[in-house]
Design a protein around this motif. Structure first.
Motif, PDB file in Angstrom:
ATOM      1  N   VAL A  85       1.026  -1.163   0.053  1.00 37.94           N
ATOM      2  CA  VAL A  85       0.076  -0.069   0.048  1.00 37.94           C
ATOM      3  C   VAL A  85       0.829   1.142   0.030  1.00 37.94           C
ATOM      4  O   VAL A  85       0.641   2.047  -0.578  1.00 37.94           O
ATOM      5  CB  VAL A  85      -0.752  -0.137   1.125  1.00 37.94           C
ATOM      6  CG1 VAL A  85      -1.721   1.210   1.342  1.00 37.94           C
ATOM      7  CG2 VAL A  85      -1.997  -1.103   1.294  1.00 37.94           C
TER       8      VAL A  85
ATOM      9  N   ARG B 268      -7.624  -0.564   2.185  1.00 39.13           N
ATOM     10  CA  ARG B 268      -6.560   0.396   1.641  1.00 39.13           C
ATOM     11  C   ARG B 268      -6.178   0.169   0.071  1.00 39.13           C
ATOM     12  O   ARG B 268      -6.030   1.282  -0.691  1.00 39.13           O
ATOM     13  CB  ARG B 268      -5.318   0.167   2.453  1.00 39.13           C
ATOM     14  CG  ARG B 268      -5.602   0.798   3.913  1.00 39.13           C
ATOM     15  CD  ARG B 268      -5.839   2.050   3.993  1.00 39.13           C
ATOM     16  NE  ARG B 268      -4.545   2.996   3.549  1.00 39.13           N
ATOM     17  CZ  ARG B 268      -3.484   3.408   4.243  1.00 39.13           C
ATOM     18  NH1 ARG B 268      -3.545   2.792   5.459  1.00 39.13           N
ATOM     19  NH2 ARG B 268      -2.647   4.093   3.765  1.00 39.13           N
TER      20      ARG B 268
ATOM     21  N   SER C  19      -6.693   2.725  -2.890  1.00 43.46           N
ATOM     22  CA  SER C  19      -5.786   3.443  -3.414  1.00 43.46           C
ATOM     23  C   SER C  19      -6.239   3.168  -5.205  1.00 43.46           C
ATOM     24  O   SER C  19      -6.014   4.197  -5.922  1.00 43.46           O
ATOM     25  CB  SER C  19      -4.554   2.468  -3.491  1.00 43.46           C
ATOM     26  OG  SER C  19      -3.928   2.547  -2.076  1.00 43.46           O
TER      27      SER C  19
ATOM     28  N   SER D 131     -14.058   0.326  -0.814  1.00 42.71           N
ATOM     29  CA  SER D 131     -12.984   0.787   0.333  1.00 42.71           C
ATOM     30  C   SER D 131     -13.497   1.334   1.540  1.00 42.71           C
ATOM     31  O   SER D 131     -12.725   1.419   2.522  1.00 42.71           O
ATOM     32  CB  SER D 131     -12.245   1.795  -0.523  1.00 42.71           C
ATOM     33  OG  SER D 131     -12.482   3.105  -0.364  1.00 42.71           O
TER      34      SER D 131
ATOM     35  N   ASP E 143     -13.848   4.373   2.347  1.00 43.91           N
ATOM     36  CA  ASP E 143     -12.916   5.567   2.673  1.00 43.91           C
ATOM     37  C   ASP E 143     -13.672   6.772   2.211  1.00 43.91           C
ATOM     38  O   ASP E 143     -13.833   7.055   1.258  1.00 43.91           O
ATOM     39  CB  ASP E 143     -11.686   5.507   1.852  1.00 43.91           C
ATOM     40  CG  ASP E 143     -10.489   6.358   2.114  1.00 43.91           C
ATOM     41  OD1 ASP E 143     -10.977   7.641   2.436  1.00 43.91           O
ATOM     42  OD2 ASP E 143      -9.286   6.114   2.189  1.00 43.91           O
TER      43      ASP E 143
END
Length: 331
Positions: free
Chosen positions: A34, A84, A88, A123, A125
């Motif tokens: 990552v 992660r 990404s 994700s 996120d």
């Protein structure tokens, strides 16, 4: 159904790409993988700020999104690492989306957006979700669709992240102000930028934030968005004020942003009758930005047309025409 189909297609593509014939050795995917991707993401961000809108940046970001996704099936990984990796992949795809938007390749940008949104959902996120929807709002604003732009930006602004972090709230409000400017809503524009400034002043700049946020959002960017909004509203003195503030505060790596702000300043000065000053300002835009960045090139073409209409058959027009001719030999 469409989202499930898209997500399934992404996962299938990742599995196919990750399958290496004859390689049966197990591998553990970890945070070092990552971290390596994050370094590549920082390179993409830096390239975007230097050049902006380039097809090469878009293609490289898209390829890195695939690389991040392929790691999902390259070995075993913890749930945290998998999240992660999806983040990404979504970040790279959102950079490809932004490069396409900046290059005015809107159909391609929409395709990147759909993939980025699906990856961001996997994700969990919020910061990358915010970035994708913020990009979507900017895309629709550039396309002249303020209602869609507001709807997309509202998705970003309604994430819980903006309630936790005033800097994200500030960015969402500043983007909203730019959209209101395009929609010719003077009162909402002013209110949004006042609120964006207040939120920025509340933000603790020492808090952790993703690299893409740290690389671009600051007082200069807030003033850049205000410049865009007031220029669209026809409030040229306010636009010029924010242009000077933006240019004074821009960090050295913001090459693309400096070219855009300089070009907008020239437009604001010309609209106030200062043809000589506006031309001198426009001539500070670098030849590479003027010829290789689609958005800057279009704004400079519009500046030239407005200059010829405002001050026809003058020495100023001749100076500008001769300057534009030099771009063909310096790039």
């Amino acid at each position: 159904m469409k989202r499930r189909t898209l997500v399934g297609g992404i996962a299938a593509a990742a599995a196919a790409a990750a399958a290496a014939p004859g390689d049966t050795s197990p591998r553990r995917i970890g945070m070092s993988d990552v971290d390596r991707l994050q370094k590549r993401f920082a390179e993409i961000i830096a390239s975007d700020h230097r050049h902006g809108g380039q097809l090469g940046t878009e293609q490289k970001a898209a390829a890195l999104a695939d690389e991040a996704l392929n790691l999902q099936n390259a070995g075993s990984a913890s749930q945290r690492v998998r999240g992660r990796l999806y983040a990404s992949a979504a970040a790279f795809r959102s950079s490809a989306m932004w490069a396409a938007i900046d290059g005015r390749r809107y159909d391609v940008a929409k395709a990147h957006m759909r993939e980025a949104q699906a990856l961001a959902e996997m994700s969990c996120d919020q910061s990358i979700k915010f970035r994708i929807w913020r990009h979507a709002g900017t895309m629709y604003r550039h396309m002249g669709r303020p209602a869609d732009a507001l709807a997309a930006n509202d998705v970003a602004r309604n994430l819980s992240l903006t309630r936790r972090d005033p800097l994200f709230a500030s960015l969402g409000l500043a983007r909203q102000g730019a959209i209101h400017g395009t929609a010719q809503d003077r009162t909402s524009t002013r209110r949004a930028f006042e609120q964006a400034q207040e939120a920025m002043l509340r933000a603790d700049l020492a808090d952790y934030r993703p690299v893409w946020m740290l690389a671009f959002y600051d007082q200069a960017e807030l003033d850049s968005l205000a410049l865009s909004a007031y220029l669209a509203l026809g409030d040229y003195p306010a636009a010029e004020y924010h242009a000077h503030r933006c240019l004074a505060a821009l960090r050295p790596h913001m090459v693309r942003s400096r070219a855009i702000a300089t070009t907008r300043l020239a437009h604001a000065q010309l609209a106030q009758g200062a043809a000589d000053a506006a031309t001198a300002t426009a001539m500070h835009v670098t030849a590479s930005a003027a010829t290789q960045h689609a958005r800057v090139a279009r704004m400079l073409q519009e500046f030239g047309a407005a200059l010829r209409a405002t001050a026809p058959h003058t020495a100023t027009v001749q100076t500008w025409t001769e300057h534009v001719a030099t771009w063909r030999t310096t790039v």
